[in-house]
Scaffold this motif. Structure first.
Motif, mmCIF file in Angstrom:
data_model
loop_
_atom_site.group_PDB
_atom_site.id
_atom_site.type_symbol
_atom_site.label_atom_id
_atom_site.label_comp_id
_atom_site.label_asym_id
_atom_site.label_seq_id
_atom_site.Cartn_x
_atom_site.Cartn_y
_atom_site.Cartn_z
ATOM 1 N N ASP A 149 0.903 -1.175 -0.052
ATOM 2 C CA ASP A 149 -0.091 -0.068 0.081
ATOM 3 C C ASP A 149 0.901 1.057 0.092
ATOM 4 O OD1 ASP A 149 -2.562 -0.873 -0.323
ATOM 5 O OD2 ASP A 149 -2.546 -1.873 1.944
ATOM 6 N N CYS A 153 1.299 4.386 -3.217
ATOM 7 C CA CYS A 153 1.336 5.703 -3.353
ATOM 8 C C CYS A 153 1.890 6.363 -4.209
ATOM 9 C CB CYS A 153 1.896 6.314 -1.875
ATOM 10 S SG CYS A 153 0.728 6.084 -0.427
ATOM 11 N N LEU A 320 -8.800 0.969 2.581
ATOM 12 C CA LEU A 320 -8.420 0.999 1.432
ATOM 13 C C LEU A 320 -9.032 -0.218 0.368
ATOM 14 C CD1 LEU A 320 -4.525 1.670 1.542
ATOM 15 C CD2 LEU A 320 -6.498 3.379 1.384
ATOM 16 N N HIS A 403 -5.577 3.732 -6.512
ATOM 17 C CA HIS A 403 -4.676 3.064 -5.365
ATOM 18 C C HIS A 403 -4.844 1.474 -5.741
ATOM 19 C CE1 HIS A 403 -2.536 2.576 -1.713
ATOM 20 N NE2 HIS A 403 -3.283 1.404 -1.649
ATOM 21 N N ARG A 407 -1.845 -0.723 -6.773
ATOM 22 C CA ARG A 407 -1.242 -1.795 -5.881
ATOM 23 C C ARG A 407 -1.202 -3.053 -6.752
ATOM 24 N NH1 ARG A 407 -2.590 -5.416 -1.880
ATOM 25 N NH2 ARG A 407 -1.895 -5.195 0.253
#
Ligand code: TRP
Length: 425
Positions: A149, A153, A320, A403, A407
């Protein structure tokens, strides 16, 4: 009379005031400085930009220690000779949006200042702090998921080092030893509230969170050999650098001096101040520069800004891994600063200061002007709570989509790259 009460320690954050924690009290209590407009202008001057991300412009990072002096140094030297340090204690596989703030900010600052970032994953910390019987090895699993995670970013793999406390490098341990020697147990009892019932791991841990604040903990990463320091070449091998002071004391001294010119900018939520406040007192005694820090506010729980989001209370936060449907449901159910009825709202207006959706827009939209307009329209009653929440849902879902996509692309090779010891300069 203001009888609101705010408690902020490294393990607990609480306030009984609906608009959340009183940050002015926190600053007074801890003795740091507020980030003001003058400081924001200095940052703009250093990075040559007219506007900055809302985390800075909207005072989400609200307090600092010596950040102004660091900006003056950058202006004076016309180069940004510092690195960024932040971290994460892996307490579950599941990060919530509040956890992303230091990392989003570190990535943003890495981009605008063009500096290295080191990220500490404190699997030891969470193991010591938790009273349940979760095995130590389980924290490594949490760490692995959290690291993905963090990488998602968007950190620059050439300039970012991620490390796990349970696999330590020699220089880092060396500095932890020096730090431990300088701290009295009494001081830790006062600062961290340790009692005789606490395990001794908890007591030793803070030195490991402090040590990455010195560039000398990462010599190979932050001070690689260059043409103008060839005499120091022998120190870049982990073994010879460790014994360098015996092999060639003068060169070693020079090498440490050069390393200490590289300052450390720590990015943290304000509950981490006990670590860095303590370290700043010790630093001169062990010939190290005092680290510089900027501190953020907390993102409130969905139930109201008076509580911090918690990874262990499911409905208090947006994770998330939440689906867009879950996000919609959670934000629609979040504590609102709007009035009971439409008529009353139009007449009296809402209160953005206690409204949770407004806060999310403030933290995550990336758009300083839009945030100001939303707050103004909500306060005047022009913008209804339902409309505001709709905007918020859209912003949060966009962030989560991006995100997830980032990922999914992360491979084990990429993780190894981020975790390998190499020059970040
Ligand atoms: N103690 C932090 C946590 O509980 C993790 C951490 C380690 C950290 N090093 C840091 C946070 C440096 C900010 C800056 O998550």
């Amino acid at each position: 009379m203001d009888n609101s009460k705010t408690i902020v320690t490294h393990e607990k954050v609480e306030s009984n005031n609906k608009s959340g924690i009183n940050y002015t009290t926190v600053v007074e209590q801890f003795g740091c400085q507020l980030i003001d407009n003058e400081l924001i202008s200095k940052v703009k001057q250093v990075v040559k930009k007219d506007t900055l991300h809302p985390v800075l412009e909207n005072n989400i990072f609200f307090a600092h220690r010596d950040f102004d002096a660091l900006m003056d140094k950058c202006l004076h030297e016309k180069k940004n000779n510092f690195y960024i340090y932040t971290g994460r204690g892996p307490s579950s596989t599941n990060l919530h949006l509040g956890h992303m703030i230091p990392f989003m900010t570190a990535k943003y600052l890495q981009d605008i200042f063009d500096v290295p970032v080191v990220i500490q994953i404190t699997d030891d910390e969470k193991y010591y702090q938790t009273n349940s019987n979760i095995p130590f090895e389980q924290y490594r699993q949490y760490a692995f998921e959290n690291i993905k995670d963090i990488i998602a970013c968007g950190f620059n793999p050439k300039k970012t080092y991620i490390f796990l406390n349970s696999i330590q490098n020699t220089h880092f341990s060396h500095n932890s030893v020096k730090i431990q020697k300088r701290i009295k147990l009494q001081h830790f009892k006062n600062t961290f509230g340790f009692t005789d019932d606490d395990n001794i791991g908890k007591v030793s841990f803070p030195s490991y969170q402090m040590a990455p604040s010195f560039a000398s903990s990462f010599p190979i990463l932050l001070h690689p050999p260059t043409d103008d320091n060839p005499q120091l070449d022998s120190f870049y091998n982990p073994i010879s650098s460790f014994f360098g002071q015996i092999i060639n004391p003068d060169a070693h001294k020079e090498y440490l001096k050069q390393l200490s010119n590289m300052k450390c900018l720590i990015i943290a939520a304000v509950d981490q101040d006990p670590y860095f406040r303590t370290l700043r007192d010790i630093a001169p005694k062990i010939n190290e520069p005092k680290p510089i820090v900027i501190y953020s506010r907390f993102i409130g729980s969905l139930q109201g800004k008076d509580k911090k989001m918690s990874a262990s209370v499911n409905n208090s936060s947006i994770f998330l891994t939440d689906t867009s449907k879950q996000v919609k449901k959670k934000i629609n159910g979040a504590f609102s600063g709007g009035q009971e009825t439409l008529e009353l709202h139009r007449q009296l207006g809402g209160n953005p200061d206690v409204d949770v959706a407004t806060q999310y827009i403030e933290f995550f939209s990336g758009d300083t002007e839009m945030v100001a307009k939303v707050k103004e329209d909500f306060r005047s009653g022009q913008l209804l709570s339902g409309e505001l929440k709709k905007k918020c849902i859209e912003i949060v879902n966009n962030i989560l989509d991006e995100h997830r996509q980032n990922r999914e692309k992360i491979t084990n090779e990429l993780i190894s790259e981020f975790m390998s010891i190499r020059s970040l300069i």
